[in-house]
Write a protein that holds these residues in place. Structure first.
Motif, PDB file in Angstrom:
ATOM      1  N   MET A  30       0.838  -1.195   0.000  1.00  0.00           N
ATOM      2  CA  MET A  30       0.000   0.000   0.000  1.00  0.00           C
ATOM      3  C   MET A  30       0.874   1.246   0.000  1.00  0.00           C
ATOM      4  O   MET A  30       1.880   1.302   0.711  1.00  0.00           O
ATOM      5  N   PRO A  31       0.513   2.276  -0.776  1.00  0.00           N
ATOM      6  CA  PRO A  31       1.321   3.496  -0.829  1.00  0.00           C
ATOM      7  C   PRO A  31       1.223   4.293   0.461  1.00  0.00           C
ATOM      8  O   PRO A  31       0.245   4.194   1.211  1.00  0.00           O
ATOM      9  N   SER A  32       2.235   5.097   0.715  1.00  0.00           N
ATOM     10  CA  SER A  32       2.206   6.000   1.853  1.00  0.00           C
ATOM     11  C   SER A  32       0.994   6.927   1.735  1.00  0.00           C
ATOM     12  O   SER A  32       0.719   7.492   0.680  1.00  0.00           O
ATOM     13  N   GLY A  33       0.256   7.047   2.811  1.00  0.00           N
ATOM     14  CA  GLY A  33      -0.960   7.866   2.798  1.00  0.00           C
ATOM     15  C   GLY A  33      -2.196   7.109   2.361  1.00  0.00           C
ATOM     16  O   GLY A  33      -3.300   7.644   2.432  1.00  0.00           O
ATOM     17  N   GLY A  34      -2.029   5.862   1.900  1.00  0.00           N
ATOM     18  CA  GLY A  34      -3.176   5.069   1.454  1.00  0.00           C
ATOM     19  C   GLY A  34      -3.904   4.419   2.622  1.00  0.00           C
ATOM     20  O   GLY A  34      -3.509   4.538   3.790  1.00  0.00           O
ATOM     21  N   TYR A  35      -4.958   3.709   2.305  1.00  0.00           N
ATOM     22  CA  TYR A  35      -5.773   3.077   3.332  1.00  0.00           C
ATOM     23  C   TYR A  35      -6.494   1.858   2.767  1.00  0.00           C
ATOM     24  O   TYR A  35      -6.671   1.709   1.552  1.00  0.00           O
ATOM     25  N   LEU A  36      -6.927   1.012   3.663  1.00  0.00           N
ATOM     26  CA  LEU A  36      -7.748  -0.154   3.346  1.00  0.00           C
ATOM     27  C   LEU A  36      -8.589  -0.448   4.577  1.00  0.00           C
ATOM     28  O   LEU A  36      -8.073  -0.432   5.694  1.00  0.00           O
ATOM     29  N   TRP A  37      -9.893  -0.656   4.360  1.00  0.00           N
ATOM     30  CA  TRP A  37     -10.692  -1.086   5.507  1.00  0.00           C
ATOM     31  C   TRP A  37     -11.735  -2.105   5.083  1.00  0.00           C
ATOM     32  O   TRP A  37     -12.154  -2.173   3.933  1.00  0.00           O
ATOM     33  N   TRP A  38     -12.115  -2.933   6.064  1.00  0.00           N
ATOM     34  CA  TRP A  38     -13.202  -3.899   5.919  1.00  0.00           C
ATOM     35  C   TRP A  38     -14.300  -3.496   6.893  1.00  0.00           C
ATOM     36  O   TRP A  38     -14.041  -3.262   8.076  1.00  0.00           O
ATOM     37  N   TYR A  39     -15.522  -3.438   6.384  1.00  0.00           N
ATOM     38  CA  TYR A  39     -16.659  -2.956   7.168  1.00  0.00           C
ATOM     39  C   TYR A  39     -17.707  -4.058   7.293  1.00  0.00           C
ATOM     40  O   TYR A  39     -18.055  -4.719   6.300  1.00  0.00           O
ATOM     41  N   ILE A  40     -18.219  -4.239   8.504  1.00  0.00           N
ATOM     42  CA  ILE A  40     -19.300  -5.190   8.770  1.00  0.00           C
ATOM     43  C   ILE A  40     -20.393  -4.471   9.542  1.00  0.00           C
ATOM     44  O   ILE A  40     -20.105  -3.708  10.474  1.00  0.00           O
ATOM     45  N   ASP A  41     -21.645  -4.688   9.165  1.00  0.00           N
ATOM     46  CA  ASP A  41     -22.743  -4.352  10.055  1.00  0.00           C
ATOM     47  C   ASP A  41     -23.663  -5.553  10.159  1.00  0.00           C
ATOM     48  O   ASP A  41     -23.689  -6.426   9.276  1.00  0.00           O
TER      49      ASP A  41
ATOM     50  N   ALA B  21       7.663   9.715   4.560  1.00  0.00           N
ATOM     51  CA  ALA B  21       6.867   8.585   4.071  1.00  0.00           C
ATOM     52  C   ALA B  21       6.233   7.874   5.263  1.00  0.00           C
ATOM     53  O   ALA B  21       6.899   7.621   6.274  1.00  0.00           O
ATOM     54  N   THR B  22       4.945   7.568   5.160  1.00  0.00           N
ATOM     55  CA  THR B  22       4.196   7.016   6.278  1.00  0.00           C
ATOM     56  C   THR B  22       3.580   5.691   5.875  1.00  0.00           C
ATOM     57  O   THR B  22       2.796   5.632   4.928  1.00  0.00           O
ATOM     58  N   ARG B  23       3.924   4.622   6.597  1.00  0.00           N
ATOM     59  CA  ARG B  23       3.395   3.299   6.284  1.00  0.00           C
ATOM     60  C   ARG B  23       1.992   3.132   6.861  1.00  0.00           C
ATOM     61  O   ARG B  23       1.787   3.333   8.071  1.00  0.00           O
ATOM     62  N   PRO B  24       1.030   2.767   6.026  1.00  0.00           N
ATOM     63  CA  PRO B  24      -0.317   2.529   6.554  1.00  0.00           C
ATOM     64  C   PRO B  24      -0.345   1.473   7.648  1.00  0.00           C
ATOM     65  O   PRO B  24      -1.152   1.569   8.586  1.00  0.00           O
ATOM     66  N   ASP B  25       0.543   0.457   7.563  1.00  0.00           N
ATOM     67  CA  ASP B  25       0.544  -0.603   8.564  1.00  0.00           C
ATOM     68  C   ASP B  25       0.941  -0.106   9.950  1.00  0.00           C
ATOM     69  O   ASP B  25       0.786  -0.843  10.929  1.00  0.00           O
TER      70      ASP B  25
ATOM     71  N   ASN C  84     -13.298  -0.897   1.424  1.00  0.00           N
ATOM     72  CA  ASN C  84     -12.856   0.311   0.716  1.00  0.00           C
ATOM     73  C   ASN C  84     -11.341   0.365   0.727  1.00  0.00           C
ATOM     74  O   ASN C  84     -10.710  -0.053   1.702  1.00  0.00           O
ATOM     75  N   GLU C  85     -10.762   0.890  -0.347  1.00  0.00           N
ATOM     76  CA  GLU C  85      -9.315   1.083  -0.372  1.00  0.00           C
ATOM     77  C   GLU C  85      -8.994   2.330  -1.178  1.00  0.00           C
ATOM     78  O   GLU C  85      -9.744   2.729  -2.073  1.00  0.00           O
ATOM     79  N   GLY C  86      -7.871   2.953  -0.822  1.00  0.00           N
ATOM     80  CA  GLY C  86      -7.464   4.162  -1.518  1.00  0.00           C
ATOM     81  C   GLY C  86      -5.959   4.276  -1.589  1.00  0.00           C
ATOM     82  O   GLY C  86      -5.238   3.772  -0.725  1.00  0.00           O
ATOM     83  N   ASP C  87      -5.478   4.942  -2.638  1.00  0.00           N
ATOM     84  CA  ASP C  87      -4.046   5.138  -2.856  1.00  0.00           C
ATOM     85  C   ASP C  87      -3.563   6.473  -2.318  1.00  0.00           C
ATOM     86  O   ASP C  87      -2.391   6.826  -2.489  1.00  0.00           O
ATOM     87  N   GLU C  88      -4.469   7.218  -1.684  1.00  0.00           N
ATOM     88  CA  GLU C  88      -4.146   8.531  -1.149  1.00  0.00           C
ATOM     89  C   GLU C  88      -5.154   8.833  -0.045  1.00  0.00           C
ATOM     90  O   GLU C  88      -6.168   8.148   0.088  1.00  0.00           O
ATOM     91  N   PRO C  89      -4.921   9.852   0.785  1.00  0.00           N
ATOM     92  CA  PRO C  89      -5.889  10.209   1.824  1.00  0.00           C
ATOM     93  C   PRO C  89      -7.247  10.585   1.236  1.00  0.00           C
ATOM     94  O   PRO C  89      -7.332  11.136   0.135  1.00  0.00           O
ATOM     95  N   VAL C  90      -8.315  10.321   1.963  1.00  0.00           N
ATOM     96  CA  VAL C  90      -9.667  10.575   1.454  1.00  0.00           C
ATOM     97  C   VAL C  90      -9.901  12.048   1.166  1.00  0.00           C
ATOM     98  O   VAL C  90     -10.668  12.393   0.260  1.00  0.00           O
ATOM     99  N   GLU C  91      -9.231  12.939   1.909  1.00  0.00           N
ATOM    100  CA  GLU C  91      -9.510  14.367   1.722  1.00  0.00           C
ATOM    101  C   GLU C  91      -9.017  14.902   0.388  1.00  0.00           C
ATOM    102  O   GLU C  91      -9.405  16.008  -0.009  1.00  0.00           O
TER     103      GLU C  91
END
Length: 301
Positions: free
Chosen positions: A1-12, A45-49, A167-174
């Motif tokens: 995952m790139p620096s600043g990216g994200y990945l999440w799993w959502y359950i309801d 550089a910031t590791r998402p992990d 959801n996943e992204g290669d950059e911050p959501v903003e």
């Protein structure tokens, strides 16, 4: 995952008798993390992990709980079928997603401990971009599922229907969004209808209206008209698409930048119960809100 990216799993999930509910989000590169945002602003550089968290919210009349402790990289471990976040763990065993929870809330230190098992009725490989550049993507993994909940703290045991997406992204959501409204509802035939209204009322926005069938088919449908919902206690504007004005059954989460509620509405000729959320990104990234977040979202290591 790139620096600043994200990945999440959502359950309801909602119990069969309607008395219990839950939501769970497992984050890599937590989009809600003030620590991740501060690290990015530092220029390195910031590791998402290094910014993982398990957000657990339980909804019932007698035992509401909420926790979201961020863990540094040395406390986290990811493999193809295993994700360990501190003392909690998610494991895909080939037929179910087994979640072992051992978390403590903040600022009130109430414990959440036990096991959740999610059994997909059908797995989907569907994914679609949410932005024009394709740097942010979403897709349900198991829009129809069953769940078994066995908790020691607080003591509860129940089963019901559930939903799982990612959801996943290669950059911050903003960098791509200011707001969105999302909802999912289970229909009478067992399919799931999802409405994803990204950047509503903006020329560059995207509206998804998709039905996920029990046989694995994904079919679009014509989105109904948009209706304004009452603003939240934090004055967040929110809306929902429905054949007639929807009603709020229960407000589940109400924060300065995010809300989650259960709605009763008309959709595709049916009366349905919808899980609905709104994210307001400018509020999320404001300095005042960022300074408030550690109060609810502590960090370990």
């Amino acid at each position: 995952m790139p620096s600043g990216g994200y990945l999440w799993w959502y359950i309801d999930a909602l119990s069969d008798d309607g008395t219990h509910g839950l939501s769970l989000i497992a984050f890599v590169g937590s989009v809600f993390s003030p620590y991740y945002a501060w690290a990015r602003r530092g220029g390195a550089a910031t590791r998402p992990d290094n910014h993982c968290a398990l957000n657990v919210a339980l909804y019932s009349r007698h035992a509401r709980r909420w926790s979201m402790t961020e863990r540094g990289e040395r406390h986290n471990h990811r493999e193809r079928a295993l994700f360990t976040i501190g003392p909690s763990q998610l494991h895909w065993n080939g037929s179910s997603l087994d979640i072992h929870i051992d978390e403590v809330g903040a600022p009130i230190p109430r414990r959440i401990k036990g096991r959740i098992r999610l059994f997909p009725e059908q797995l989907f490989g569907f994914s679609t971009a949410l932005d024009t550049n394709g740097r942010h993507r979403w897709g349900p993994l198991a829009p129809q599922a069953r769940v078994e909940v066995e908790l020691q703290h607080p003591a509860q045991r129940w089963s019901g229907s559930a939903y799982l997406d990612s959801n996943e992204g290669d950059e911050p959501v903003e960098r791509a969004f200011t707001e969105w409204d999302w909802s999912r509802a289970r229909l009478a035939d067992g399919s799931t209808a999802v409405l994803y209204d990204v950047e509503p009322e903006q020329d560059h926005g995207r509206l998804l209206a998709l039905r996920f069938q029990r046989d694995g088919q994904v079919t679009p449908f014509e989105a109904p008209p948009q209706h304004a919902l009452p603003r939240t206690a934090w004055r967040i504007a929110r809306r929902q698409r429905s054949d007639s004005p929807p009603q709020i059954i229960e407000q589940l989460e109400d924060t300065p930048f995010y809300q989650r509620a259960m709605l009763r509405q008309q959709l595709l000729g049916e009366t349905v119960t919808s899980f609905h959320e709104t994210l307001h990104v400018p509020r999320l990234v404001s300095p005042v809100v960022q300074a408030m977040l550690p109060w609810r979202m502590p960090r370990r290591g």
